[in-house]
Every structure is written in structure tokens, then in C-alpha cells.
Design an enzyme around this catalytic site. Structure first.
Site, PDB file in Angstrom:
ATOM      1  N   TYR A   6      39.688  36.321  46.385  1.00  0.00           N
ATOM      2  CA  TYR A   6      40.453  37.529  46.110  1.00  0.00           C
ATOM      3  C   TYR A   6      41.255  37.945  47.341  1.00  0.00           C
ATOM      4  O   TYR A   6      40.869  37.673  48.477  1.00  0.00           O
ATOM      5  CB  TYR A   6      39.521  38.675  45.730  1.00  0.00           C
ATOM      6  N   LYS A  46      38.912  31.094  41.183  1.00  0.00           N
ATOM      7  CA  LYS A  46      39.051  32.318  40.397  1.00  0.00           C
ATOM      8  C   LYS A  46      39.716  33.375  41.267  1.00  0.00           C
ATOM      9  O   LYS A  46      39.395  33.523  42.449  1.00  0.00           O
ATOM     10  CB  LYS A  46      37.664  32.801  39.963  1.00  0.00           C
ATOM     11  N   ASP A  91      26.368  38.082  37.262  1.00  0.00           N
ATOM     12  CA  ASP A  91      25.704  38.313  38.537  1.00  0.00           C
ATOM     13  C   ASP A  91      25.769  39.780  38.952  1.00  0.00           C
ATOM     14  O   ASP A  91      25.355  40.146  40.052  1.00  0.00           O
ATOM     15  CB  ASP A  91      26.347  37.461  39.636  1.00  0.00           C
TER      16      ASP A  91
END
EC number: 2.2.1.10
Length: 266
Positions: free
Chosen positions: A143, A173, A24
Site C-alpha cells: 500500500y 495486492k 486476518d
């Protein structure tokens, strides 16, 4: 978990392990190496052993026909490096949009600890609700990013992955904390499968040592972009990563399996 989600999770992974190649970056970085001819890259990494590829919805027609019957994930937010704030990821699609273009799952990026966290938290929760209704798995890219936050701190990463679970994601992730011992705190912070981002390429051997550390810490694999799709041999690098994740190979064994051992510095 409903039947649809379970079935689609099997399309984007193998036995609960995941080798995903996100591509992406065309929104974030532009048409960089590996993405100009994205069709050839997708063909290479899926032949090499990637379980799934990930793109924005607008290039879906360039994915199908080149992914060798592997899984497809559509990413639902983004930003650019030339914009005012790269951490301000904005919605680029919906779960319904992803279904329309043939996705097996959706993903969403959230910067936990940033000033954009509140909006991104609400958006991820809504996406998870919509995805549940349609039986679509959600990969949350969670994150630890914000002022004064160490992006590789295990406690911060543990908070980020737990937040993803609390909001309803199915796979999460995050960044790698740097070693297996500290990453055990991250994988132990959630019941979800935890996979790591690749980040900037750091050399084949070091990349594979990081993947090995994730597996040793109870992680479920990787979602690794530039280290694979910008590699001089994307098929071989995908094969090496898959060897660690799916065949329990060491970093050195994986290089041998993929034919990349020659010339690699220790």
C-alpha cells in the site's frame, strides 16, 4: 518460478485470476461480525466462489475442514487499531510456520512511504527468499501509506506494486485508484498479477463496479475482506465478486447471478 510455486498458485487462484477473502482482521479489529463464527463464514465464502481464504496462523485449525477444498493463505504480520500505530505491522509468523499449519501461500503487508517502510522492506525480502526455498508463493500487500501520500494515487500505487515485484513477490495486492483508466498505470507498473483490497464496505453495486474496473484495467482480481465476510449474505457476495472476476460479468449481471439485485441502489 519453481514447480512448487506454480502448483500452489493454482490452489489459490483460477486460471491466473484471484478471489481471495482475507479474514486476518481478528488481530486488527477483534472478533467483529463475520469472524466470531469464522468456520461458518469460511464455508459460506468458499461455497460462493472464493478461490482462497486468508488468516493468521493461530486459527488454521478453524479453517481446515471448512474451506471446501479451496486455497489457504497465512498472513505473516499485523497490528491493532487500539495500538500506538496501526501502520507499524509486526511479524506474526514465518514461512515455515505457515507450511506447518497447511498453508498454500503466505502474505505480508507493507506500507510504502511510511516510517516503517525500511523494516518492512527488509522483512518482505527475507520472506520472499525463504518462500522461494520452500516453493511457497508470496502475496505482497503493498500500500502507499505515509505522511502526505494519497493512498489512491495511481503513481504511488504503481511504485508500491513495482517494489513488491523487485523484492520477489508472486502476486501483489494494493488499493484501487478509483477508476479503470488510472488503474491501468498500476497494472502496467509490474509484471505480477495485481489484485485490489476491498476496504470499508461501500454497497454491493459500487463494490462490484470497482471490481469490474480492476478487471477492465488488466487486474487479476481481488483480496476483499469486510465487503464479503461482513455481508448479510457472504456466500452470495462471494458469488457476485467471482462472477465479475471469473465469468467477466458486469456489476449488474453479477448482482443478478448472486440474487442480490433486488433492493440495490444504482
Amino acid at each position: 518460478m519453481n514447480t512448487g510455486k506454480s502448483a500452489r498458485l493454482e490452489r489459490i487462484g483460477t486460471d491466473g485470476k484471484f478471489v481471495t477473502v482475507p479474514m486476518d482482521h481478528g488481530i486488527t479489529l477483534g472478533p467483529v461480525k463475520g469472524l466470531r463464527d469464522i468456520e461458518s463464514t469460511i464455508d459460506a465464502v468458499t461455497r460462493g466462489g472464493a478461490d482462497a481464504v486468508l488468516t493468521q496462523k493461530g486459527v488454521a485449525d478453524r479453517v481446515h475442514g471448512n474451506k471446501n477444498d479451496k486455497g489457504y493463505i497465512v498472513h505473516l504480520n499485523g497490528s491493532t487499531v487500539i495500538g500506538p500505530d496501526e501502520n507499524d505491522k509486526r511479524l506474526t509468523g514465518s514461512v515455515e510456520d505457515a507450511v506447518k499449519v497447511g498453508a498454500d501461500a503466505v502474505s505480508f503487508h507493507m506500507n510504502v512511504g511510511s516510517e516503517h517502510e525500511p523494516d518492512q522492506m527488509t522483512q518482505l525480502a527475507e520472506i520472499c527468499s525463504d518462500a522461494e526455498d520452500l516453493g511457497i508463493p508470496v502475496l505482497a500487500m503493498a500500500y502507499a501509506r505515509g505522511e502526505g501520500i494519497d493512498e489512491h494515487d495511481a503513481e504511488s500505487l504503481g511504485h508500491a506494486v513495482r517494489l513488491a515485484e523487485e523484492l520477489g513477490a508472486d502476486v501483489v495486492k494494493t488499493a484501487y485508484s478509483g477508476d479503470a483508466e488510472s488503474f491501468e498505470y498500476v497494472t502496467g507498473s509490474t509484471s505480477l498479477p495485481v489484485i485490489i483490497a476491498g476496504g470499508s464496505p461501500s454497497g454491493d453495486l459500487q463494490t462490484l463496479k470497482d471490481v469490474r474496473g480492476v478487471v477492465d484495467a488488466g487486474g487479476a482480481g481481488v483480496s476483499m475482506g469486510r465487503s464479503i465476510f461482513q455481508h448479510d449474505d457472504p456466500e452470495a457476495m462471494a458469488r457476485a465478486v467471482a462472477a465479475v472476476v471469473h465469468e467477466d460479468a458486469s456489476a449488474e449481471e453479477a448482482l443478478e447471478i448472486a440474487g442480490l439485485a433486488e433492493g440495490v441502489e444504482a
